[in-house]
Write an enzyme that holds these catalytic residues in place. Structure first.
Site, PDB file in Angstrom:
ATOM      1  CB  CYS A 183      -1.107  -0.170   1.410  1.00  5.85           C
ATOM      2  SG  CYS A 183      -0.338  -0.577   2.875  1.00  5.85           S
TER       3      CYS A 183
HETATM    4  N1  LIG Z   1      -4.558  -4.129   5.032  1.00  8.65           N
HETATM    5  C1  LIG Z   1      -3.903  -3.505   4.138  1.00  8.65           C
HETATM    6  O1  LIG Z   1      -3.941  -2.180   3.975  1.00  8.65           O
HETATM    7  C2  LIG Z   1      -3.112  -4.369   3.051  1.00  8.65           C
HETATM    8  C3  LIG Z   1      -2.893  -5.456   3.076  1.00  8.65           C
HETATM    9  N2  LIG Z   1      -1.956  -6.078   2.153  1.00  8.65           N
HETATM   10  C4  LIG Z   1      -1.738  -7.341   2.310  1.00  8.65           C
HETATM   11  O2  LIG Z   1      -2.809  -8.303   1.857  1.00  8.65           O
HETATM   12  C5  LIG Z   1      -2.768  -9.534   2.918  1.00  8.65           C
HETATM   13  C6  LIG Z   1      -4.061  -9.470   3.853  1.00  8.65           C
HETATM   14  O3  LIG Z   1      -4.105  -8.336   4.645  1.00  8.65           O
HETATM   15  P1  LIG Z   1      -5.273  -8.008   5.349  1.00  8.65           P
HETATM   16  O4  LIG Z   1      -6.486  -8.411   4.809  1.00  8.65           O
HETATM   17  O5  LIG Z   1      -5.048  -6.501   5.969  1.00  8.65           O
HETATM   18  O6  LIG Z   1      -5.104  -8.930   6.827  1.00  8.65           O
HETATM   19  P2  LIG Z   1      -6.210  -9.699   7.447  1.00  8.65           P
HETATM   20  O7  LIG Z   1      -5.509  -9.982   8.885  1.00  8.65           O
HETATM   21  O8  LIG Z   1      -7.491  -8.850   7.491  1.00  8.65           O
HETATM   22  O9  LIG Z   1      -6.720 -10.846   6.836  1.00  8.65           O
HETATM   23  C7  LIG Z   1      -5.677 -11.990   6.728  1.00  8.65           C
HETATM   24  C8  LIG Z   1      -6.497 -13.229   5.693  1.00  8.65           C
HETATM   25  O10 LIG Z   1      -5.588 -14.265   5.591  1.00  8.65           O
HETATM   26  C9  LIG Z   1      -6.128 -15.313   6.358  1.00  8.65           C
HETATM   27  N3  LIG Z   1      -5.267 -16.309   6.886  1.00  8.65           N
HETATM   28  C10 LIG Z   1      -4.225 -16.096   7.645  1.00  8.65           C
HETATM   29  N4  LIG Z   1      -3.346 -16.924   7.747  1.00  8.65           N
HETATM   30  C11 LIG Z   1      -3.788 -18.141   6.539  1.00  8.65           C
HETATM   31  C12 LIG Z   1      -3.128 -19.246   6.350  1.00  8.65           C
HETATM   32  N5  LIG Z   1      -2.137 -19.903   6.975  1.00  8.65           N
HETATM   33  N6  LIG Z   1      -3.487 -19.850   5.132  1.00  8.65           N
HETATM   34  C13 LIG Z   1      -4.635 -19.395   4.771  1.00  8.65           C
HETATM   35  N7  LIG Z   1      -5.390 -18.276   4.955  1.00  8.65           N
HETATM   36  C14 LIG Z   1      -4.983 -17.670   6.165  1.00  8.65           C
HETATM   37  C15 LIG Z   1      -7.005 -15.015   7.335  1.00  8.65           C
HETATM   38  O11 LIG Z   1      -8.060 -15.863   7.635  1.00  8.65           O
HETATM   39  P3  LIG Z   1      -8.127 -16.641   8.989  1.00  8.65           P
HETATM   40  O12 LIG Z   1      -7.445 -15.851  10.114  1.00  8.65           O
HETATM   41  O13 LIG Z   1      -9.581 -16.877   9.251  1.00  8.65           O
HETATM   42  O14 LIG Z   1      -7.546 -18.046   8.802  1.00  8.65           O
HETATM   43  C16 LIG Z   1      -7.694 -13.693   6.843  1.00  8.65           C
HETATM   44  O15 LIG Z   1      -8.690 -14.204   5.722  1.00  8.65           O
HETATM   45  C17 LIG Z   1      -1.489  -9.349   3.771  1.00  8.65           C
HETATM   46  O16 LIG Z   1      -0.470  -9.963   3.127  1.00  8.65           O
HETATM   47  C18 LIG Z   1      -1.274  -7.601   3.734  1.00  8.65           C
HETATM   48  O17 LIG Z   1       0.136  -7.559   4.096  1.00  8.65           O
HETATM   49  C19 LIG Z   1      -1.549  -5.357   1.241  1.00  8.65           C
HETATM   50  C20 LIG Z   1      -1.803  -4.227   0.959  1.00  8.65           C
HETATM   51  C21 LIG Z   1      -2.627  -3.497   1.845  1.00  8.65           C
HETATM   52  C1  LIG Z   2      -1.054   0.681   9.353  1.00  9.34           C
HETATM   53  C2  LIG Z   2      -0.210  -0.522   9.173  1.00  9.34           C
HETATM   54  O1  LIG Z   2       0.139  -1.242  10.213  1.00  9.34           O
HETATM   55  N1  LIG Z   2       0.155  -0.964   8.043  1.00  9.34           N
HETATM   56  C3  LIG Z   2       0.822  -1.996   7.425  1.00  9.34           C
HETATM   57  C4  LIG Z   2       1.004  -2.032   5.930  1.00  9.34           C
HETATM   58  C5  LIG Z   2       0.002  -2.203   5.215  1.00  9.34           C
HETATM   59  C6  LIG Z   2       0.262  -3.854   4.792  1.00  9.34           C
HETATM   60  O2  LIG Z   2      -0.601  -4.628   4.698  1.00  9.34           O
HETATM   61  O3  LIG Z   2       1.656  -3.913   4.052  1.00  9.34           O
HETATM   62  P1  LIG Z   2       1.607  -4.538   2.781  1.00  9.34           P
HETATM   63  O4  LIG Z   2       1.243  -3.857   1.833  1.00  9.34           O
HETATM   64  O5  LIG Z   2       3.315  -4.792   2.665  1.00  9.34           O
HETATM   65  O6  LIG Z   2       0.953  -5.981   2.806  1.00  9.34           O
HETATM   66  C7  LIG Z   2       2.294  -1.989   8.060  1.00  9.34           C
HETATM   67  O7  LIG Z   2       2.796  -1.030   8.430  1.00  9.34           O
HETATM   68  O8  LIG Z   2       2.766  -3.080   8.360  1.00  9.34           O
END
Ligand SMILES: NC(=O)C1=CN([C@@H]2O[C@H](COP(=O)(O)OP(=O)(O)OC[C@H]3O[C@@H](n4cnc5c(N)ncnc54)[C@H](OP(=O)(O)O)[C@@H]3O)[C@@H](O)[C@H]2O)C=CC1
Ligand SMILES: CC(=O)N[C@@H](CCC(=O)OP(=O)(O)O)C(=O)O
Length: 350
Positions: free
Chosen positions: A167
């Site tokens: 992000c």
């Molecule tokens: N939040 C953000 O702003 C951003 C996030 N990302 C990336 O996207 C990904 C998801 O982030 P986010 O949605 O915030 O995280 P969340 O914690 O909200 O969701 C994580 C998801 O992954 C699942 N999960 C966890 N462990 C496993 C596993 N071993 N096998 C399969 N599924 C699994 C969880 O399901 P459950 O726990 O129910 O198993 C849940 O559905 C991360 O890699 C994050 O870094 C990228 C850009 C921005």
């Molecule tokens: C506010 C906050 O904690 N933000 C996350 C970045 C968002 C994220 O999910 O990182 P990826 O884009 O690498 O998946 C962090 O700093 O780790």
């Protein structure tokens, strides 16, 4: 080996979303559920998830009547039973999961669009340092392509493993790349990137540090955040990255300060940004400093810059929604590009 999705007959793509219970996964469900070329076949969570068997709409109530599919638990058996029938799998999972499983899906003929950081860094040695684990699949790391949609269309179109940018890197690189690709930045100068994110950036799991009631405004992970090497790698310039966490739900702002070479003019900078973003419907050059309020819950990135001619200093700022342009909608842009569609397909006016 790289393989484009077989798409000669405009076929529906059978997709699965792993990590569908999380914030980024839920946004993907919303976007792919209305995408005319995607058929959501499976919504998947971790092997021992407390969400297994629940309806997706039980977890995310706004989807009741829109997507009521049950959440399935991922396991090696799930993989054996389902992977080969799929065209595309989106990973919205922890980074380690992607690093471990991507190659198996690719070997089964499935394209991976990975929202995690599991395949963003080219140097495997950076994984222990910045991600805390040894990368399980160095071969796949070498074949993965970075998916900054406005800048890497050709790579995205050809690969079967897209590393969707982080992000903060998305917003930072949209600021930096017009200047770096045009070779306008002073070599070895200090390039400072300040980022501010709301709490959804930390995902859905409870943690005191990112609890809405505990957060005020502060810098964190200064000089050691995993997005620092990602931004430096993709801008081909060393940056100092300073992320901040603030008490709001959605949206992210990155502001870059740098020095351009002697003799670089306002007209050159204007030309660099116009050339980059005059024909990019999802990246908008705006007339004043970008605001999170104008992009939250949208797939847009707003960019604005200003030049101090006396000091040869440029400040550029970009606002995005961290879960959309910073994750799910950029992943859909990559999906669209891989199908030969315009990257904004299904993301605007649908
Ligand atoms: N939040 C953000 O702003 C951003 C996030 N990302 C990336 O996207 C990904 C998801 O982030 P986010 O949605 O915030 O995280 P969340 O914690 O909200 O969701 C994580 C998801 O992954 C699942 N999960 C966890 N462990 C496993 C596993 N071993 N096998 C399969 N599924 C699994 C969880 O399901 P459950 O726990 O129910 O198993 C849940 O559905 C991360 O890699 C994050 O870094 C990228 C850009 C921005
Ligand atoms: C506010 C906050 O904690 N933000 C996350 C970045 C968002 C994220 O999910 O990182 P990826 O884009 O690498 O998946 C962090 O700093 O780790």
């Amino acid at each position: 080996m790289t393989t484009a999705i077989p798409d000669s007959n405009n076929s529906m793509q059978k997709v699965a979303i792993i990590g569908a219970s999380g914030y980024a996964g839920a946004e993907l469900v919303g976007l792919l559920g209305k995408h005319k070329r995607a058929q959501i076949c499976h919504l998947v969570v971790s092997e021992n998830s407390s969400s297994e068997g629940k309806l997706f709409s039980e977890l995310h109530g706004r989807f009741k009547g829109v997507c009521d599919l049950p959440l399935q638990a991922f396991s090696p058996a799930w993989f054996d039973n389902n992977a080969a029938d799929l065209d595309v799998v989106f990973f919205a999972t922890p980074h380690e999961f992607s690093a471990k499983w991507a190659q198996a899906f690719i070997d089964a003929g499935v394209k991976i669009i990975d929202l995690s950081g599991g395949f963003r860094l080219k140097d495997a040695n950076d994984y222990p340092k910045y991600y805390g684990f040894e990368h399980a699949n160095i071969d796949a790391l070498a074949t993965a392509k970075y998916g900054l949609a406005e800048w890497q269309q050709d790579d995205i179109a050809k690969t079967n493993l897209v590393a969707v940018p982080g992000c903060y890197p998305t917003a930072s690189l949209l600021c930096l790349k017009p200047l770096t690709v045009n070779n306008l930045v002073v070599e070895n100068s200090l390039v400072v990137v300040n980022g501010i994110s709301g709490v959804s950036g930390a995902g859905r799991s409870a943690s005191l540090a990112t609890n809405f009631n505990e957060v005020s405004l502060k810098a964190y992970n200064v000089l050691q955040h995993r997005h620092q090497p990602e931004i430096s790698q993709e801008a081909a310039i060393e940056v100092v990255f300073i992320p901040h966490l603030a008490p709001y739900k959605r949206g992210l702002l990155a502001t870059v300060t740098l020095q351009v070479k002697d003799g670089v003019t306002n007209a050159q900078i204007k030309q660099a940004f116009a050339q980059a973003y005059s024909d990019t419907p999802l990246v908008r050059l705006v007339a004043s400093w970008p605001e999170i309020g104008n992009v939250a819950y949208t797939p847009f990135a707003d960019v604005h810059w200003q030049f101090d001619e006396d000091k040869q200093v440029v400040v550029v700022s970009c606002a995005i929604d961290n879960l959309l342009k910073g994750a799910a909608s950029q992943a859909v842009q990559c999906f669209n590009i891989s199908l030969g569609l315009a990257s904004e397909y299904s993301l605007i006016n649908t």
